[in-house]
Write an enzyme that holds these catalytic residues in place. Structure first.
Site, PDB file in Angstrom:
ATOM      1  N   CYS A  78     -13.142   1.344 -15.626  1.00 29.28           N
ATOM      2  CA  CYS A  78     -12.840   0.958 -14.252  1.00 29.28           C
ATOM      3  C   CYS A  78     -11.324   0.850 -14.110  1.00 29.28           C
ATOM      4  O   CYS A  78     -10.665   0.244 -14.949  1.00 29.28           O
ATOM      5  CB  CYS A  78     -13.508  -0.395 -14.001  1.00 29.28           C
ATOM      6  SG  CYS A  78     -13.212  -0.985 -12.376  1.00 29.28           S
ATOM      7  N   GLU A  96     -15.691   6.740 -16.837  1.00 30.16           N
ATOM      8  CA  GLU A  96     -17.091   6.445 -16.517  1.00 30.16           C
ATOM      9  C   GLU A  96     -17.411   6.999 -15.135  1.00 30.16           C
ATOM     10  O   GLU A  96     -16.608   6.883 -14.213  1.00 30.16           O
ATOM     11  CB  GLU A  96     -17.319   4.922 -16.529  1.00 30.16           C
ATOM     12  CG  GLU A  96     -18.758   4.573 -16.225  1.00 30.16           C
ATOM     13  CD  GLU A  96     -19.052   3.078 -16.264  1.00 30.16           C
ATOM     14  OE1 GLU A  96     -18.327   2.322 -16.940  1.00 30.16           O
ATOM     15  OE2 GLU A  96     -20.031   2.685 -15.613  1.00 30.16           O
TER      16      GLU A  96
HETATM   17  N1  ACO Z   1      -5.463   9.554  -0.140  1.00 25.55           N
HETATM   18  C1  ACO Z   1      -5.300  10.789  -0.651  1.00 25.55           C
HETATM   19  N2  ACO Z   1      -5.039  11.024  -1.976  1.00 25.55           N
HETATM   20  C2  ACO Z   1      -4.970   9.948  -2.775  1.00 25.55           C
HETATM   21  C3  ACO Z   1      -5.118   8.621  -2.313  1.00 25.55           C
HETATM   22  C4  ACO Z   1      -5.367   8.455  -0.920  1.00 25.55           C
HETATM   23  N3  ACO Z   1      -5.500   7.237  -0.388  1.00 25.55           N
HETATM   24  N4  ACO Z   1      -4.971   7.769  -3.339  1.00 25.55           N
HETATM   25  C5  ACO Z   1      -4.746   8.524  -4.430  1.00 25.55           C
HETATM   26  N5  ACO Z   1      -4.730   9.838  -4.099  1.00 25.55           N
HETATM   27  C6  ACO Z   1      -4.565  11.000  -4.992  1.00 25.55           C
HETATM   28  C7  ACO Z   1      -3.230  11.683  -4.773  1.00 25.55           C
HETATM   29  O1  ACO Z   1      -3.311  13.004  -5.262  1.00 25.55           O
HETATM   30  C8  ACO Z   1      -2.337  10.861  -5.679  1.00 25.55           C
HETATM   31  O2  ACO Z   1      -1.198  11.547  -6.107  1.00 25.55           O
HETATM   32  P1  ACO Z   1       0.096  11.636  -5.146  1.00 25.55           P
HETATM   33  O3  ACO Z   1       0.325  10.267  -4.585  1.00 25.55           O
HETATM   34  O4  ACO Z   1       1.162  12.097  -6.057  1.00 25.55           O
HETATM   35  O5  ACO Z   1      -0.273  12.624  -4.080  1.00 25.55           O
HETATM   36  C9  ACO Z   1      -3.238  10.600  -6.867  1.00 25.55           C
HETATM   37  O6  ACO Z   1      -4.548  10.508  -6.331  1.00 25.55           O
HETATM   38  C10 ACO Z   1      -2.975   9.341  -7.661  1.00 25.55           C
HETATM   39  O7  ACO Z   1      -1.996   8.558  -7.103  1.00 25.55           O
HETATM   40  P2  ACO Z   1      -1.379   7.303  -7.870  1.00 25.55           P
HETATM   41  O8  ACO Z   1      -0.264   6.763  -7.041  1.00 25.55           O
HETATM   42  O9  ACO Z   1      -1.074   7.634  -9.276  1.00 25.55           O
HETATM   43  O10 ACO Z   1      -2.643   6.333  -7.877  1.00 25.55           O
HETATM   44  P3  ACO Z   1      -2.726   4.871  -7.254  1.00 25.55           P
HETATM   45  O11 ACO Z   1      -1.699   3.977  -7.872  1.00 25.55           O
HETATM   46  O12 ACO Z   1      -2.749   4.979  -5.788  1.00 25.55           O
HETATM   47  O13 ACO Z   1      -4.142   4.385  -7.837  1.00 25.55           O
HETATM   48  C11 ACO Z   1      -6.503   4.144  -7.770  1.00 25.55           C
HETATM   49  C12 ACO Z   1      -5.320   5.140  -7.718  1.00 25.55           C
HETATM   50  C13 ACO Z   1      -6.431   3.327  -9.041  1.00 25.55           C
HETATM   51  C14 ACO Z   1      -7.806   4.930  -7.758  1.00 25.55           C
HETATM   52  C15 ACO Z   1      -6.376   3.227  -6.510  1.00 25.55           C
HETATM   53  O14 ACO Z   1      -6.563   4.014  -5.348  1.00 25.55           O
HETATM   54  C16 ACO Z   1      -7.376   2.090  -6.490  1.00 25.55           C
HETATM   55  O15 ACO Z   1      -7.190   1.066  -7.145  1.00 25.55           O
HETATM   56  N6  ACO Z   1      -8.462   2.248  -5.714  1.00 25.55           N
HETATM   57  C17 ACO Z   1      -9.465   1.197  -5.588  1.00 25.55           C
HETATM   58  C18 ACO Z   1     -10.306   1.099  -6.827  1.00 25.55           C
HETATM   59  C19 ACO Z   1     -10.940   2.434  -7.205  1.00 25.55           C
HETATM   60  O16 ACO Z   1     -11.485   3.149  -6.371  1.00 25.55           O
HETATM   61  N7  ACO Z   1     -10.876   2.750  -8.516  1.00 25.55           N
HETATM   62  C20 ACO Z   1     -11.454   3.956  -9.069  1.00 25.55           C
HETATM   63  C21 ACO Z   1     -12.893   3.728  -9.386  1.00 25.55           C
HETATM   64  S1  ACO Z   1     -13.615   4.988 -10.377  1.00 25.55           S
HETATM   65  C22 ACO Z   1     -13.398   4.424 -11.984  1.00 25.55           C
HETATM   66  O17 ACO Z   1     -12.911   3.376 -12.140  1.00 25.55           O
HETATM   67  C23 ACO Z   1     -13.817   5.250 -13.159  1.00 25.55           C
END
Ligand code: ACO
Ligand code: ZN
Length: 442
Positions: free
Chosen positions: A284, A318
Site C-alpha cells: 500500500c 499488490e
Molecule cells: N492525475 C493524473 N496523473 C496522475 C495523478 C493525477 N491525479 N497522480 C499521479 N499521476 C501519475 C502521473 O503520471 C504522475 O507523474 P507526473 O506527475 O510526472 O505526471 C505519476 O502518476 C506519479 O506522480 P508522483 O508525483 O510521483 O506521485 P504522487 O506523489 O502524486 O503519489 C500516489 C502517487 C501515492 C498514488 C498518491 O496519488 C496517493 O497517495 N493516492 C492515494 C492513495 C492511493 O491511491 N494509493 C495507491 C493504492 S494502490 C497500492 O497501494 C498498491
C-alpha cells in the site's frame, strides 16, 4: 405498521408527523435520487446522486415544513471516483427532470464505452478478487465520509474516503493529527496541548536512507503497533481499498519524511509484507495530498524496487491498484523500461535480463512493453522493437523523471522473519557503491 382504520400503512404524504420531518418542499430531493450538482460556484453542473440529507441547522418548532435550504446534501457524482463525494448546499443543486434524464443518458453511454475500452486495452479492476456482494457491502458501509478534513502539521486537506477511526473520533468534521506520532484529536486545543508533550520529531524505527532533505524510516509494526495503526487509519482517508485492514503486524512500513527546520515532516509511506507468497514488494502506498504530483510517489516506488534488488527478488505491487496507484505505476514502469532500453549497450537483451536488471516481475515487463507497443511477435518469439526517438518520446510522455535514489545513502539489510531459515537471495543488481546513482536518475 397499519393505521387504526385498517387501510394499510400511511404514506409519507398522508402522515402529518412524518411530513413535518421529511417534506422536502416542492423540489423533492430524496436520498437515492438523481439531481444536477456542483461542488462549488466555479464548477459546471453535472449528474449527481443524493446519498444523504442532513440538517444544517434545525428550524424552529413553529416551522410546519422544513425547507430544503435547511439541509446539506451528501452527493456522489456518477462517473467520478468516490473521492469527489461531498456535502453540497441547496444552491449548488439544480432539479430539472429533462436535463437530469439527458445527463443520465450521457453517463450510461460513456460508461459503456469506457467498459468496452477497458476490456480491450488493459484491465485494472479495483474490485478484483471480490464478489459483487462484498463490493456492495463495502460501498454501503463506507458511502459517507465520516471525517471531512484533516489538519496535519501546518496544512489542512479535505479527505477522500471513509476511515474506521474509533469512537468518539468516528465522526468529526475536522480531525487534527500530530505529524510525528500520528495521534489524532477531535479539537485543535487538544492537539496543541499534545504538541507540548510529544517527544517525537521523526517517525519511530530505523532511518535507512538519508539524502539531502529526504529520509526513509523502516518501521516494524510488531514494535510500533500504535504508530502503524495510526498510519493505516490516516492513509485509509485517501484510499478506497476494500481489504486494507489486515493485521498490521505482518507489515514493515517505509515512511518518507522531508527534513525542514529541525524536524522530519511526514510526506508519505508504503507498506511491505514481511514475507509475501505472491511476491509483492509493496502493499500500500500513500502520499499526503499536498505533497502529491511532486515525484514522491515514484520515489517510493523506486525505493521498493531498490530493496527488491538488494534482496535478490523480483517484485510487484499488490493488486488491485487504485486509479492513482495504477497511473503512478504505469508512469514509473514506462520510464524505467524506456530508460533501461535507451541506456542498454548490449547487443541483445532478453525479457528475463530486463526483469533481473529492474527487479520487475516478468509478467509486468511483458505487460508494459506490450502497452508501450514495442513488443512484437516475430518468427515464434517476442522481439523488442523500438527506435531511440520513440523511446525518448515514451519517456517524456510518461511524466516528470522520478527523483533519483542515491544508493550510497541507503543502508539496509533484508528483514528475516524470526524462526525462518531463509536467507536473502543474491543481489540482482550490482551492490550499492559510493556515489552510484540508480540507473533511474536522469
Ligand atoms: N492525475 C493524473 N496523473 C496522475 C495523478 C493525477 N491525479 N497522480 C499521479 N499521476 C501519475 C502521473 O503520471 C504522475 O507523474 P507526473 O506527475 O510526472 O505526471 C505519476 O502518476 C506519479 O506522480 P508522483 O508525483 O510521483 O506521485 P504522487 O506523489 O502524486 O503519489 C500516489 C502517487 C501515492 C498514488 C498518491 O496519488 C496517493 O497517495 N493516492 C492515494 C492513495 C492511493 O491511491 N494509493 C495507491 C493504492 S494502490 C497500492 O497501494 C498498491
Ligand atoms: Zn505527537
Amino acid at each position: 405498521m397499519m393505521n387504526g382504520k385498517g387501510k394499510g400503512p400511511l404514506s409519507i404524504e398522508q402522515n402529518p408527523k412524518k411530513q413535518r420531518k421529511w417534506d422536502w418542499g416542492k423540489i423533492g430531493l430524496i436520498e437515492g435520487g438523481y439531481v444536477l450538482g456542483k461542488r462549488d460556484e466555479e464548477e459546471k453542473f453535472r449528474l449527481a446522486r443524493v446519498i444523504k440529507t442532513e440538517p444544517i441547522k434545525m428550524p424552529p418548532e413553529e416551522f410546519q415544513v422544513h425547507n430544503d435550504m435547511h439541509y446539506r446534501y451528501y452527493v456522489t457524482f456518477p462517473g467520478l471516483d468516490r473521492r469527489w463525494d461531498c456535502f453540497i448546499s441547496r444552491e449548488n443543486i439544480l432539479v430539472d427532470q429533462e436535463q437530469i434524464q439527458a445527463a443520465i443518458d450521457d453517463y450510461e453511454t460513456s460508461e459503456k464505452k469506457e467498459k468496452d475500452e477497458k476490456s480491450t486495452i488493459f484491465e485494472n479492476d479495483e474490485n478484483k478478487g471480490m464478489d459483487e456482494k462484498a463490493v456492495q457491502l463495502h460501498i454501503n458501509a463506507t458511502k459517507v465520509k465520516n471525517i471531512l478534513r484533516i489538519v496535519i502539521g501546518d496544512n489542512m486537506t479535505p479527505t477522500w474516503y471513509y476511515s474506521p477511526y474509533p469512537e468518539p473520533y468516528h465522526s468529526v468534521e475536522t480531525m487534527y493529527i500530530c505529524e510525528y506520532c500520528l495521534s489524532y484529536f477531535a479539537c485543535r486545543e487538544e492537539q496543541v496541548r499534545h504538541s507540548y508533550k510529544c517527544q517525537m520529531y521523526h517517525p519511530p524505527g530505523d532511518e535507512i536512507y538519508r539524502c539531502d532533505q529526504l529520509s526513509v524510516f523502516e518501521v516494524n509494526s510488531s514494535y510500533e503497533r500504535i504508530y502503524c495503526e495510526n498510519l493505516c487509519l490516516l492513509s485509509k482517508l485517501f484510499l478506497d481499498h476494500k481489504n486494507l485492514f489486515n493485521e498490521t503486524e505482518i507489515f514493515l512500513f517505509y515512511v518518507l519524511t522531508e527534513y525542514v527546520d529541525g524536524a522530519y515532516h511526514f510526506v508519505g509511506y508504503y507498506s511491505k509484507q514481511k514475507e509475501s507468497v505472491e511476491g509483492y514488494n509493496l502493499n500500500c502506498i500513500f502520499v499526503l495530498p499536498f505533497y502529491q504530483r511532486k515525484g514522491y510517489g515514484k520515489f517510493l516506488i523506486t525505493f521498493s524496487f531498490e530493496l527488491s534488488l538488494i534482496e535478490g527478488k523480483l517484485g510487484t505491487p499488490e493488486v488491485p491498484l487504485s486509479d492513482l496507484g495504477f497511473l503512478s505505476y504505469l508512469s514509473w514502469w514506462s520510464q524505467r523500461l524506456a530508460d533501461l532500453l535507451l541506456k542498454c549497450e548490449k547487443e541483445e537483451m532478453s525479457i528475463d535480463d530486463i526483469s533481473k536488471e529492474t527487479a520487475m516481475k516478468l509478467t509486468d515487463v511483458v505487460m508494459v512493453l506490450e502497452r508501450l507497443n514495442i513488443l512484437r511477435y516475430h518468427q515464434g518469439q517476442h522481439v523488442i522493437f523500438a527506435e531511440k526517438g520513440y523511446l525518448e518520446a515514451l519517456y517524456k510522455l510518461a511524466g516528470r523523471p522520478p527523483l533519483a535514489i542515491t544508493r550510497s545513502c541507503l543502508h539496509w539489510t533484508p528483514y528475516i522473519l524470526p524462526g525462518s531459515n531463509k536467507m536473502p537471495g543474491p543481489a540482482l543488481a550490482p551492490a550499492p557503491a559510493a556515489n552510484n546513482h540508480s540507473s533511474m536518475s536522469s
